[in-house]
Write an enzyme that holds these catalytic residues in place. Structure first.
Site, PDB file in Angstrom:
ATOM      1  N   ARG A  84       0.851  -1.187   0.000  1.00 21.34           N
ATOM      2  CA  ARG A  84       0.000   0.000   0.000  1.00 21.34           C
ATOM      3  C   ARG A  84       0.884   1.232   0.000  1.00 21.34           C
ATOM      4  O   ARG A  84       1.937   1.260   0.633  1.00 21.34           O
ATOM      5  CB  ARG A  84      -0.906   0.021   1.241  1.00 21.34           C
ATOM      6  CG  ARG A  84      -2.084  -0.937   1.182  1.00 21.34           C
ATOM      7  CD  ARG A  84      -3.160  -0.408   0.254  1.00 21.34           C
ATOM      8  NE  ARG A  84      -4.396  -1.171   0.318  1.00 21.34           N
ATOM      9  CZ  ARG A  84      -4.792  -2.061  -0.578  1.00 21.34           C
ATOM     10  NH1 ARG A  84      -4.008  -2.325  -1.611  1.00 21.34           N
ATOM     11  NH2 ARG A  84      -5.942  -2.686  -0.449  1.00 21.34           N
ATOM     12  N   ASP A  99       4.202   0.000  -7.352  1.00 22.76           N
ATOM     13  CA  ASP A  99       2.891  -0.255  -7.949  1.00 22.76           C
ATOM     14  C   ASP A  99       1.819   0.543  -7.220  1.00 22.76           C
ATOM     15  O   ASP A  99       0.706   0.691  -7.717  1.00 22.76           O
ATOM     16  CB  ASP A  99       2.549  -1.747  -7.891  1.00 22.76           C
ATOM     17  CG  ASP A  99       1.245  -2.057  -8.615  1.00 22.76           C
ATOM     18  OD1 ASP A  99       1.133  -1.681  -9.800  1.00 22.76           O
ATOM     19  OD2 ASP A  99       0.332  -2.653  -7.995  1.00 22.76           O
ATOM     20  N   GLU A 150      -2.560   8.572  -4.312  1.00 23.71           N
ATOM     21  CA  GLU A 150      -2.903   7.695  -5.436  1.00 23.71           C
ATOM     22  C   GLU A 150      -4.303   8.035  -5.927  1.00 23.71           C
ATOM     23  O   GLU A 150      -5.224   8.096  -5.110  1.00 23.71           O
ATOM     24  CB  GLU A 150      -2.849   6.242  -4.980  1.00 23.71           C
ATOM     25  CG  GLU A 150      -2.960   5.229  -6.104  1.00 23.71           C
ATOM     26  CD  GLU A 150      -2.738   3.806  -5.633  1.00 23.71           C
ATOM     27  OE1 GLU A 150      -3.653   2.975  -5.876  1.00 23.71           O
ATOM     28  OE2 GLU A 150      -1.690   3.510  -5.027  1.00 23.71           O
ATOM     29  N   HIS A 199      -0.938   0.851  -9.928  1.00 21.35           N
ATOM     30  CA  HIS A 199      -1.674  -0.089  -9.073  1.00 21.35           C
ATOM     31  C   HIS A 199      -2.267  -1.215  -9.932  1.00 21.35           C
ATOM     32  O   HIS A 199      -3.457  -1.522  -9.862  1.00 21.35           O
ATOM     33  CB  HIS A 199      -2.782   0.615  -8.290  1.00 21.35           C
ATOM     34  CG  HIS A 199      -3.146  -0.103  -7.030  1.00 21.35           C
ATOM     35  ND1 HIS A 199      -3.578   0.553  -5.895  1.00 21.35           N
ATOM     36  CD2 HIS A 199      -3.139  -1.423  -6.709  1.00 21.35           C
ATOM     37  CE1 HIS A 199      -3.833  -0.337  -4.935  1.00 21.35           C
ATOM     38  NE2 HIS A 199      -3.569  -1.536  -5.412  1.00 21.35           N
TER      39      HIS A 199
END
Length: 318
Positions: free
Chosen positions: A229, A252, A257, A276
């Protein structure tokens, strides 16, 4: 006569396999719904089990308020942190932990190889039509050491893939067990590892775990890979380290985000970023729904689902 349990399952393309798999359970009524809607019809409102969609999982979160009989929420994501504070009290919340191990571990391996084999530099040379023989220094995974923070299904799968490439892994979990170190040992473990992989879930203990001190303890030239995360990593501290060139990163997930277009991380040449999408390859939705059906089947049998993040209140509990 056995009562029928109503399960609300998305009607989007990636979720049709979920409708099929859930319909194979005994005594269930699978009810399709549109995750983009803001209002459920009367039949949909009677659902007792709610399954958010595979893509954009959080979109229909507000719909829970329209389900007075809701008893369980089964998401297709591995982590349940974004839902934990939104699911009503007494409603079981379960994730699809285990379904993402293969695709995400493959992404981690590809990220490590991309950085060590200098593919970003190669692509930039290619864009300039330059035959870059001996213009950069590639490296190998063989003989490297990786610290994997998060020893669940994904972290364990990463360790297995690394082993095939001659990389020795040190696994860390919240508590120690055979072959796995406890999180309290992390400060003493960081140094000496060429790669640090984050596959841990987000919780109060892991939020900002990778802070300025953690990053400072990493060896010069080390690679940070975050497949967990974004909020586990202090983004400002990471930008400082990768901008200086002391560390490299493969991300990622980020915080914030989506990453804003003007964020300084984009300009850090020692960093590669994917949106992501580590799990987003063909077939992952099927894996997610297979695990989800197992969780729901356990719930319908009166058991606590293995991936349960919350437990229902006892009858009469205040």
């Amino acid at each position: 006569m056995t009562a029928t349990t109503r399960i609300l399952v998305s009607s989007e393309t990636d979720d049709l396999v979920g409708q099929e798999l859930f319909s194979q359970l005994d005594s269930v009524d699978v009810i399709p719904y549109d995750p983009t809607t803001t209002n459920l019809d009367e039949r949909q409102r009677q659902a007792e089990i709610f399954v958010p969609p595979y893509r954009g999982t959080n979109r229909p979160m507000p719909l829970m308020a329209q389900m007075p009989n809701l008893r369980m929420v089964q998401i297709t994501a591995a982590g349940t942190d974004e839902w934990a504070n939104e699911v009503p009290d007494g409603v079981v919340l379960a994730g699809a932990r285990g379904a993402h191990a293969e695709p995400v571990s493959e992404w981690v391996l590809s990220a490590a190889l991309t950085q060590y084999r200098q593919w970003p530099a190669l692509v930039r040379f290619q864009d300039e039509h330059v035959w870059a023989h001996r213009k950069f220094a590639a490296d190998t995974l063989r003989g490297k050491r990786a610290l994997i923070v998060g020893a669940g299904a994904i972290g364990s799968a990463v360790a297995r893939l690394f082993a095939a490439f001659g990389t020795k892994s040190t696994l860390v979990a919240s508590t120690s067990r055979e072959g796995v170190h406890s999180a309290s040992e992390i400060p003493d473990l960081i140094s000496g590892h060429h790669i640090v992989v984050i596959t841990a879930p987000l919780n109060s203990r892991t939020r900002n775990l990778v802070d300025i001190d953690f990053l400072a303890a990493m060896d010069d030239g080390a690679l940070l890979i975050n497949a967990g995360r974004g909020k586990i990593v202090d983004t400002d501290a990471l930008v400082t380290e990768v901008r200086s060139g002391r560390l490299r990163a493969a991300l990622d997930v980020t915080e914030p985000e989506p990453l804003p277009a003007d964020h300084p991380l984009w300009a850090c040449s020692s960093t590669i970023i994917s949106p992501h999408s580590a799990r987003t390859v063909p077939g992952t939705n099927i894996l997610c729904y297979e695990v989800s059906v197992e969780q729901v089947a356990a719930f319908l049998a009166g058991k606590t689902p293995p991936n349960s993040a919350t437990k229902p209140k006892r009858q009469g509990a205040s």
